[in-house]
Design an enzyme around this catalytic site. Sequence first.
Site, PDB file in Angstrom:
ATOM      1  N   LYS A  54      13.293   8.254  40.489  1.00  0.00           N
ATOM      2  CA  LYS A  54      12.998   8.859  41.803  1.00  0.00           C
ATOM      3  C   LYS A  54      14.153   8.590  42.755  1.00  0.00           C
ATOM      4  CE  LYS A  54       8.076   8.511  41.041  1.00  0.00           C
ATOM      5  NZ  LYS A  54       6.880   7.695  41.079  1.00  0.00           N
ATOM      6  N   GLN A  98       4.099   2.823  43.829  1.00  0.00           N
ATOM      7  CA  GLN A  98       4.167   3.097  42.393  1.00  0.00           C
ATOM      8  C   GLN A  98       2.963   2.468  41.688  1.00  0.00           C
ATOM      9  OE1 GLN A  98       6.561   5.055  40.836  1.00  0.00           O
ATOM     10  NE2 GLN A  98       5.276   4.822  39.031  1.00  0.00           N
ATOM     11  N   ASP A 123       2.420  11.484  47.608  1.00  0.00           N
ATOM     12  CA  ASP A 123       1.693  11.621  46.340  1.00  0.00           C
ATOM     13  C   ASP A 123       0.469  12.523  46.515  1.00  0.00           C
ATOM     14  OD1 ASP A 123       2.832  10.508  44.094  1.00  0.00           O
ATOM     15  OD2 ASP A 123       2.126   8.472  44.513  1.00  0.00           O
TER      16      ASP A 123
END
Length: 287
Positions: A54, A98, A123
């Site tokens: 990422k 994460q 997200d």
Amino acid sequence: MTARLLEGKIFSAQIKEEAKTGVEEIKKNFGITPSLAVIIVGENPASKVYVRNKHKTCEELGIKSIVVEMSEHSTKEELIEKIDELNADKSINGILVQLPLPNEIKSHEEEILNRIDPLKDVDGFHPYNVGKLVTGSPTLVPCTPAGCLKMLDLAGIEIDGKRAVIIGRSNIVGKPMLHLLMSRHATVTVCHSHTKNLPEVTREADILVAAMGKPKFVTAEMIKPNAVVIDVGINRIAPKKLVGDVDFESAIEIASAITPVPGGVGLLTVAMLMQNVIKAAKLQLNI
Ligand code: NAD
């Protein structure tokens, strides 16, 4: 006949190119550099690879990337304090924790994720964003299903009026996929572990999305001739061997288009994350 191969690298390059243009526009018109903060708790090796990926993609596109590394033994309170700090920081547009979290704080996952400012929730997991998706308002949408929809569009595959079947009802893939496809006027059926006569249902699908986490479960007999097959599954069956939820070798003979694993949907997820960072920056700028 062999199906058209929907290669992730081709579509992810297009999605990243769009994101790069978005970054440049925001920089030029508003004088800010879109930014993403990723919090990683502990030493999970797979998570470290994902976070590095990422970070690298952000740098490639001119997005500012911050990785916050926290100890394996961080408490829920420490993590929430960090999220609050990033929520308040005007120079941060996107925040992502994460997953998975270490076992010690795993049970607090929902509370932790819900602490992220919905406008920075790249997200798309926050109930505010889930609610907006369900009611059909533009919002931050989970990256994997958003990537699948984007790929269908880029590939010129029609959705309107089609029968779509999704195998899997998770909050991360199955459920958002349902709402995305329904918002584009597909007639959608969601199957799960309690579904009876699964092959009968999947054989109805013009667009079949497999997101169940069961290696090679979907065989040619479960697929309608000429269906579009999107394989979201990522299953490690040997140290260096990944396979999807679809039995690719048999499915490619019956489908009209299919995503491979690896090299399919997985690549779209990070690319869509970049688009979500731009979207979040625009939401915060009220544009
Ligand atoms: P999950 O475990 O949360 O959900 C699996 C779903 O599949 C459940 O709803 C369950 O009811 C259903 N299911 C399981 N067995 C079934 C069966 N025999 N028949 C019908 N339905 C069944 O999984 P998830 O997080 O949605 O992930 C699914 C897969 O997608 C996994 O392989 C995961 O690694 C992969 N994934 C890939 C990406 C990506 O970037 N490509 C992102 C997220 C998940």
